[in-house]
Design a protein around this motif. Structure first.
Motif, mmCIF file in Angstrom:
data_model
loop_
_atom_site.group_PDB
_atom_site.id
_atom_site.type_symbol
_atom_site.label_atom_id
_atom_site.label_comp_id
_atom_site.label_asym_id
_atom_site.label_seq_id
_atom_site.Cartn_x
_atom_site.Cartn_y
_atom_site.Cartn_z
ATOM 1 N N GLU A 49 -5.339 -4.512 2.577
ATOM 2 C CA GLU A 49 -6.454 -4.129 1.705
ATOM 3 C C GLU A 49 -6.145 -2.875 0.896
ATOM 4 O O GLU A 49 -6.758 -2.634 -0.156
ATOM 5 C CB GLU A 49 -7.720 -3.914 2.549
ATOM 6 C CG GLU A 49 -8.286 -5.171 3.186
ATOM 7 C CD GLU A 49 -7.433 -5.693 4.326
ATOM 8 O OE1 GLU A 49 -7.493 -6.905 4.609
ATOM 9 O OE2 GLU A 49 -6.702 -4.873 4.935
ATOM 10 N N ASP A 52 -5.073 -3.014 -3.076
ATOM 11 C CA ASP A 52 -6.071 -2.992 -4.144
ATOM 12 C C ASP A 52 -6.356 -1.562 -4.574
ATOM 13 O O ASP A 52 -6.437 -1.258 -5.772
ATOM 14 C CB ASP A 52 -7.353 -3.674 -3.666
ATOM 15 C CG ASP A 52 -8.330 -3.951 -4.795
ATOM 16 O OD1 ASP A 52 -7.881 -4.410 -5.877
ATOM 17 O OD2 ASP A 52 -9.533 -3.691 -4.622
ATOM 18 N N GLU A 53 -6.462 -0.648 -3.607
ATOM 19 C CA GLU A 53 -6.707 0.765 -3.922
ATOM 20 C C GLU A 53 -5.516 1.368 -4.660
ATOM 21 O O GLU A 53 -5.696 2.143 -5.618
ATOM 22 C CB GLU A 53 -6.978 1.540 -2.630
ATOM 23 C CG GLU A 53 -8.215 1.105 -1.887
ATOM 24 C CD GLU A 53 -8.405 1.892 -0.605
ATOM 25 O OE1 GLU A 53 -7.914 3.049 -0.535
ATOM 26 O OE2 GLU A 53 -9.039 1.365 0.332
ATOM 27 N N ARG A 89 1.868 -12.169 3.565
ATOM 28 C CA ARG A 89 0.928 -11.533 2.633
ATOM 29 C C ARG A 89 1.137 -11.942 1.183
ATOM 30 O O ARG A 89 0.393 -11.492 0.307
ATOM 31 C CB ARG A 89 1.068 -10.010 2.724
ATOM 32 C CG ARG A 89 0.418 -9.378 3.903
ATOM 33 C CD ARG A 89 0.587 -7.870 3.896
ATOM 34 N NE ARG A 89 0.423 -7.251 2.575
ATOM 35 C CZ ARG A 89 0.415 -5.935 2.380
ATOM 36 N NH1 ARG A 89 0.573 -5.123 3.414
ATOM 37 N NH2 ARG A 89 0.263 -5.435 1.170
ATOM 38 N N HIS A 92 -1.889 -13.198 -0.985
ATOM 39 C CA HIS A 92 -2.882 -12.129 -1.125
ATOM 40 C C HIS A 92 -2.406 -11.071 -2.114
ATOM 41 O O HIS A 92 -3.146 -10.656 -3.025
ATOM 42 C CB HIS A 92 -3.130 -11.499 0.243
ATOM 43 C CG HIS A 92 -3.910 -10.215 0.206
ATOM 44 N ND1 HIS A 92 -3.318 -8.970 0.038
ATOM 45 C CD2 HIS A 92 -5.242 -9.970 0.297
ATOM 46 C CE1 HIS A 92 -4.236 -8.034 0.027
ATOM 47 N NE2 HIS A 92 -5.414 -8.605 0.198
#
Length: 321
Positions: A49, A52-53, A89, A92
């Motif tokens: 996750e 994305d940041e 991954r 994603h």
């Protein structure tokens, strides 16, 4: 369609190589602001996750820089995707590259047509790592826009071919974007890469010894203190042959002169397995003899730029004799 000119804002014809574990937003942003393309492996963002940041921060900070410095816009950034089947991954991470319209996606350990199509859907450009001419053909056949020729002496996973031979064979049939990787840590080496037929130099290990790099101080000091003879080429750690610092192998309690061969089938880039290896066994290329101190990334780019200009002047003088 891919952007035909993704590297138009480069101050130097240099792409900062994605450094496993080490490359982070701080380093990428500093590289791009200094005028070279910065990059990082998607797998460096953990948990998933976090990617994305990272992409949000890099995109926004570089856009703000460009607004404040219209006469000195930032260079583009790239994300490296490991295409090997052990990377659970990939889907994603690729979706996030599409979301943020990452300018350049670098693929390694496998070429996939659907990945190239996804990046092309928003105008992005794909470059693929290759260690020989056969893999270069496969990458272009699968839709890659350009190639990164990973020659002998490159840090981390590297090939065995001389850069002279590798670039020569690729340029016999491919005239698209071509970067050269392998022992490039000075402005003279950048000029040499261009003279051989490459469009860009791919510089990695020298950036480990920068303030922004996510490497422990002992790693950075070992880069400064070591030279080409301190590098070992082995496949024992990940199943893929690569170059590593001998002193780090010794520090891990192993004898670099008596390491076994590894089965390539045990190669694993999923679930953080490779991170465990690279935490203690430190990858590095043979060009580190040019690295004499830990400096900010911008200062390293300044040095490369100065040496590149000096090398051109020196070469012109030799050719005029």
């Amino acid at each position: 369609m891919p952007n035909p000119h993704p590297f138009q804002n480069l101050r130097l014809p240099v792409i900062g190589a994605p450094l496993f574990v080490i490359s982070n937003p701080d380093l990428v942003i500093a590289q791009c602001k200094a005028g070279i393309a910065g990059s990082f492996p998607a797998l460096n963002a953990r948990p998933a996750e976090l990617l994305d940041e990272w992409l949000h921060r890099i995109t926004e900070e570089l856009a703000a820089w460009d607004r404040a410095h219209p006469d000195q816009p930032s260079a583009p950034f790239a994300v490296n995707q490991i295409v090997h089947r052990s990377n659970d991954r990939l889907e994603h991470d690729l979706a996030l590259c599409v979301k943020w319209k990452v300018p350049v996606v670098i693929t390694s350990l496998g070429a996939r047509e659907d990945l190239n199509t996804a990046v092309h859907s928003y105008g992005g450009t794909t470059l693929h790592d290759v260690i020989n001419d056969r893999f270069a053909h496969k990458a272009i056949e699968k839709g890659a826009d350009g190639l990164i020729a990973v020659a002998a002496g490159a840090g981390g996973h590297a090939g065995t071919l001389s850069p002279f031979a590798l670039v020569q064979e690729i340029r016999e049939w491919f005239q698209g974007p071509l970067a050269l990787s392998g022992s490039i840590a000075s402005g003279k080496s950048i000029l040499a890469a261009l003279a051989m037929g490459a469009d860009f130099a791919y510089v990695g290990s020298a950036f480990i010894a920068t303030r922004e790099a996510n490497a422990v101080e002992g790693y950075k000091k070992m880069i400064v203190d070591s030279a080409a003879d301190d590098i070992l080429y082995t496949n024992v750690f990940t199943g893929v042959h690569g170059n590593y610092l001998k002193p780090s192998i010794v520090a891990a309690g192993l004898d670099p002169d008596h390491l076994p061969e590894s089965d390539p089938a045990r190669m694993n880039f999923g679930s953080g397995a490779a991170h465990k290896v690279w935490k203690d066994i430190w990858g590095c290329g043979q060009g580190i003899g040019a690295v004499h101190g830990v400096v900010p990334a911008a200062e390293l780019v300044d040095r490369l730029d100065r040496e590149f200009a000096e090398a051109q002047t020196l070469l012109q003088g030799k050719l005029a004799r």
